[in-house]
Design an enzyme around this catalytic site. Structure first.
Site, PDB file in Angstrom:
ATOM      1  N   GLY A   1      11.133   2.266   3.411  1.00 34.22           N
ATOM      2  CA  GLY A   1      10.477   0.977   3.529  1.00 34.22           C
ATOM      3  C   GLY A   1       9.266   0.870   2.631  1.00 34.22           C
ATOM      4  O   GLY A   1       8.729   1.870   2.151  1.00 34.22           O
ATOM      5  N   SER A   2       8.867  -0.383   2.391  1.00 34.44           N
ATOM      6  CA  SER A   2       7.603  -0.594   1.683  1.00 34.44           C
ATOM      7  C   SER A   2       6.572  -1.019   2.732  1.00 34.44           C
ATOM      8  O   SER A   2       6.905  -1.714   3.690  1.00 34.44           O
ATOM      9  CB  SER A   2       7.756  -1.665   0.610  1.00 34.44           C
TER      10      SER A   2
ATOM     11  N   ASP B   1       8.873  16.276   9.235  1.00 37.54           N
ATOM     12  CA  ASP B   1       8.610  15.927   7.835  1.00 37.54           C
ATOM     13  C   ASP B   1       7.106  15.783   7.602  1.00 37.54           C
ATOM     14  O   ASP B   1       6.648  14.827   6.996  1.00 37.54           O
ATOM     15  CB  ASP B   1       9.365  14.652   7.449  1.00 37.54           C
TER      16      ASP B   1
ATOM     17  N   THR C   1      10.793   6.002   0.989  1.00 38.90           N
ATOM     18  CA  THR C   1      12.238   6.026   0.827  1.00 38.90           C
ATOM     19  C   THR C   1      12.900   4.916   1.638  1.00 38.90           C
ATOM     20  O   THR C   1      13.862   4.304   1.202  1.00 38.90           O
ATOM     21  CB  THR C   1      12.774   7.385   1.313  1.00 38.90           C
TER      22      THR C   1
ATOM     23  N   LYS D   1       5.498  -2.511   7.740  1.00 40.12           N
ATOM     24  CA  LYS D   1       6.505  -1.726   7.016  1.00 40.12           C
ATOM     25  C   LYS D   1       7.800  -2.529   7.005  1.00 40.12           C
ATOM     26  O   LYS D   1       8.384  -2.806   8.053  1.00 40.12           O
ATOM     27  CB  LYS D   1       6.719  -0.368   7.704  1.00 40.12           C
TER      28      LYS D   1
ATOM     29  N   VAL E   1       0.818  -1.221   0.000  1.00 36.77           N
ATOM     30  CA  VAL E   1       0.000   0.000   0.000  1.00 36.77           C
ATOM     31  C   VAL E   1       0.847   1.264   0.000  1.00 36.77           C
ATOM     32  O   VAL E   1       0.325   2.364  -0.137  1.00 36.77           O
ATOM     33  CB  VAL E   1      -0.965   0.026   1.212  1.00 36.77           C
ATOM     34  N   GLY E   2       2.140   1.121   0.139  1.00 36.48           N
ATOM     35  CA  GLY E   2       2.992   2.302   0.137  1.00 36.48           C
ATOM     36  C   GLY E   2       4.430   1.898  -0.108  1.00 36.48           C
ATOM     37  O   GLY E   2       4.851   0.816   0.285  1.00 36.48           O
ATOM     38  N   ASP E   3       5.152   2.778  -0.794  1.00 36.03           N
ATOM     39  CA  ASP E   3       6.564   2.506  -1.033  1.00 36.03           C
ATOM     40  C   ASP E   3       7.321   3.791  -0.788  1.00 36.03           C
ATOM     41  O   ASP E   3       7.336   4.686  -1.630  1.00 36.03           O
ATOM     42  CB  ASP E   3       6.762   2.014  -2.477  1.00 36.03           C
TER      43      ASP E   3
HETATM   44  N1  LIG Z   1       0.147   2.347   9.175  1.00 36.13           N
HETATM   45  C1  LIG Z   1      -0.069   2.472   7.861  1.00 36.13           C
HETATM   46  N2  LIG Z   1      -1.228   2.054   7.318  1.00 36.13           N
HETATM   47  C2  LIG Z   1      -1.455   2.177   5.985  1.00 36.13           C
HETATM   48  N3  LIG Z   1      -0.593   2.730   5.122  1.00 36.13           N
HETATM   49  C3  LIG Z   1       0.579   3.187   5.608  1.00 36.13           C
HETATM   50  C4  LIG Z   1       0.909   3.072   6.992  1.00 36.13           C
HETATM   51  N4  LIG Z   1       2.135   3.605   7.189  1.00 36.13           N
HETATM   52  C5  LIG Z   1       2.544   4.027   5.985  1.00 36.13           C
HETATM   53  N5  LIG Z   1       1.626   3.780   5.035  1.00 36.13           N
HETATM   54  C6  LIG Z   1       1.715   4.121   3.595  1.00 36.13           C
HETATM   55  O1  LIG Z   1       3.025   3.909   3.133  1.00 36.13           O
HETATM   56  C7  LIG Z   1       3.588   5.139   2.690  1.00 36.13           C
HETATM   57  C8  LIG Z   1       5.062   5.156   3.037  1.00 36.13           C
HETATM   58  O2  LIG Z   1       5.192   5.007   4.440  1.00 36.13           O
HETATM   59  P1  LIG Z   1       6.289   5.782   5.273  1.00 36.13           P
HETATM   60  O3  LIG Z   1       6.124   7.263   5.057  1.00 36.13           O
HETATM   61  O4  LIG Z   1       6.271   5.319   6.686  1.00 36.13           O
HETATM   62  O5  LIG Z   1       7.609   5.258   4.564  1.00 36.13           O
HETATM   63  P2  LIG Z   1       8.970   5.986   4.397  1.00 36.13           P
HETATM   64  O6  LIG Z   1       9.878   5.052   3.689  1.00 36.13           O
HETATM   65  O7  LIG Z   1       9.435   6.491   5.726  1.00 36.13           O
HETATM   66  O8  LIG Z   1       8.526   7.189   3.462  1.00 36.13           O
HETATM   67  P3  LIG Z   1       9.222   8.591   3.147  1.00 36.13           P
HETATM   68  O9  LIG Z   1       9.739   8.437   1.756  1.00 36.13           O
HETATM   69  O10 LIG Z   1       8.079   9.581   3.229  1.00 36.13           O
HETATM   70  O11 LIG Z   1      10.261   8.830   4.182  1.00 36.13           O
HETATM   71  C9  LIG Z   1       2.767   6.244   3.347  1.00 36.13           C
HETATM   72  O12 LIG Z   1       2.757   7.438   2.595  1.00 36.13           O
HETATM   73  C10 LIG Z   1       1.402   5.596   3.432  1.00 36.13           C
HETATM   74  O13 LIG Z   1       0.685   5.799   2.230  1.00 36.13           O
END
Ligand SMILES: Nc1ncnc2c1ncn2[C@@H]1O[C@H](COP(=O)(O)OP(=O)(O)OP(=O)(O)O)[C@@H](O)[C@H]1O
Length: 460
Positions: free
Chosen positions: A16-17, A125, A14, A33, A10-12
């Site tokens: 983690g996915s 952020d 920087t 994650k 559901v998300g990717d």
């Molecule tokens: N608890 C959650 N439930 C559902 N979706 C989530 C959750 N946590 C994160 N996501 C989805 O995953 C995406 C990426 O998560 P997150 O921001 O934690 O990752 P990141 O690698 O730290 O991202 P960034 O590139 O912003 O630093 C979020 O924008 C969101 O859409």
């Protein structure tokens, strides 16, 4: 990880996915994650800022970290699952959200910010992608991992989001505080109300130009420290009087415009604190404050311990009481329980010169040289943005309209916030001209072709 069945990515991000998953033991839907870099010890995982800060947070508007699992050197965060993020809600919309929706969402986020700022943490952020939504509940996510900069690149590189970056950070202040979150919230609120980013800078210099286009350049009265910061960098502010925020946000109420004006004050000292914002006239119909941010003497909540201005059923808040940290190699379980608050608080090295190493949903810079990609911002106005066509300065601050609505919120206004110090090493500073578009403050170009300027995702 055998306990979890991964259903769908559901998300990717920087670092983690993120996957929607099911806990096979109890059927609970969770978010998993999976971190992109490897972790070779559990201690390393425990020292991550995301773990350190999130395990201390217990608030209905902050995404709950349930477990941390290290298996085969891969780190997984098990979190409560949220349906989507605010950017996803915005990107395909044509018609702006009702102001009442924006009010309810922002009220929840400001409650979360009041809670975490009181505890000496600030997010640094904030962006629509990090505000997660399930029905009418909003939660802050993505805490502090980006501050974990000591590990090997590229996954530990710091990435911040330019469009929401406060001017003191853009100008490389060595000391800034929770007011950076307030700035970001002003920009996010405006974006929610218009569906256009308020300051869509294509570089750091252009970011400041975009800010000046809206709120005018700072002067000795509005932000003397800012002039000193600029002078130290040999940067000259463009001499622009600015537009009128009400022109940029034609359909917004005067209360909304006033609040955004105060949040987006040049001088961080003039931005209201999160607890003060909860008392602003914009939120006059939002009276519910979760028990977690009430002073202890205030007694039990009169409404169910849910979240948001509308209130939700109590079971939601009760789900967040405990969690466990675990690893399968070597086996070890550590309870997540709030511990004494770190006096150091959030520390995240800010690198302002280059762009994000990989998938990042917003215009960002990190200390990698990789180029980044963007996905188109929905309804991005480009040069048609009315902020470029008007020239009147905004009021310095809208604090005069802050209203006291209750004893509880009055007490909230006195919550303290701990200042933090940025640890970035400053490289040599080039001479910068006002509105300079070709290169960033640190001399690294991040200019992108005009057709792509107002897009969100940085491409390699
Ligand atoms: N608890 C959650 N439930 C559902 N979706 C989530 C959750 N946590 C994160 N996501 C989805 O995953 C995406 C990426 O998560 P997150 O921001 O934690 O990752 P990141 O690698 O730290 O991202 P960034 O590139 O912003 O630093 C979020 O924008 C969101 O859409």
């Amino acid at each position: 990880m055998d306990r979890f069945k991964l259903i769908k990515e559901v998300g990717d991000g920087t670092f983690g996915s993120v996957w929607r998953a099911i806990n096979k033991q109890n059927g609970e839907v969770v978010a998993v994650k999976k971190m992109k870099r490897k972790y070779y010890s559990f201690e390393e995982c425990m020292s991550l800022r995301e773990v350190k800060s999130l395990r201390r947070m217990n608030h209905p508007n902050i995404v709950k970290l349930k477990e941390v699992i290290r298996e085969n050197d891969i780190l997984y965060f098990i979190m409560e699952y949220m349906e989507c993020n605010l950017y996803q809600l915005m990107k395909d919309r044509v018609k702006p959200f009702a102001e009442s929706d924006v009010r309810n969402w922002c009220f929840q986020i400001f409650q979360a910010l009041a809670y975490m700022h009181q505890r000496g943490y600030f997010h640094r952020d904030l962006k629509p992608e990090n505000l997660l939504v399930s029905k009418d509940v909003l939660k802050l996510a993505d805490f502090g991992l980006a501050r974990e900069i000591s590990s090997a690149p590229p996954y530990t590189e710091y990435v911040s989001t330019r469009w929401y970056r406060a001017p003191e950070v853009l100008l490389q202040s060595s000391a800034y505080d929770s007011a950076v979150d307030m700035w970001a919230m002003g920009a996010i609120m405006a974006e929610l109300l218009t569906l256009h980013p308020l300051f869509p800078g294509t570089s750091e210099a252009d970011e400041i130009l975009k800010i000046c286009n809206v709120i005018g350049c700072p002067d000795e009265q509005t932000w003397p420290q800012g002039l000193s910061l600029a002078e130290a960098m040999k940067y000259q502010f463009p001499q622009i009087r600015g537009s009128q925020l009400s022109e940029v946000m034609k359909s917004a109420s005067s209360e909304a415009v006033d609040l955004i004006s105060s949040l987006c004050s040049w001088d961080p000292c003039k931005r209201p604190k999160a607890a003060e914002v909860l008392q602003h006239a914009f939120f006059k119909d939002c009276t519910y404050v979760p028990a977690s941010v009430r002073p202890k003497a205030a007694g039990p909540p009169k409404t169910p311990p849910g979240v948001g201005a509308r209130g939700l059923s109590g079971h939601i808040a009760r789900r967040y009481s405990t969690g466990a940290l675990s690893t399968s190699k070597p086996a070890a379980n550590i309870s997540i329980k709030p511990s004494s608050l770190s006096k150091i608080g959030v520390q995240r090295k800010l690198q302002l010169d280059r762009q994000a190493p990989q998938k990042s949903a917003r215009p960002t810079e990190s200390n990698t040289k990789q180029t980044t990609s963007r996905v188109p911002a929905r309804n991005s106005p480009g040069n048609a943005n009315p902020i470029l066509r008007h020239s009147r300065s905004l009021p310095e601050t809208g604090r005069a309209t802050v209203q006291k609505v209750s004893t509880i919120t009055e007490k909230l206004a006195h919550m303290s916030v701990t200042s933090r110090t940025r640890t970035a090493v400053k490289p040599p500073v080039p001479l910068l001209k006002a509105g300079h578009l070709k290169s960033d403050f640190l001399g690294k170009s991040d200019e992108i072709p005009p057709a792509k300027r107002l897009t969100r995702k940085l491409v390699s």
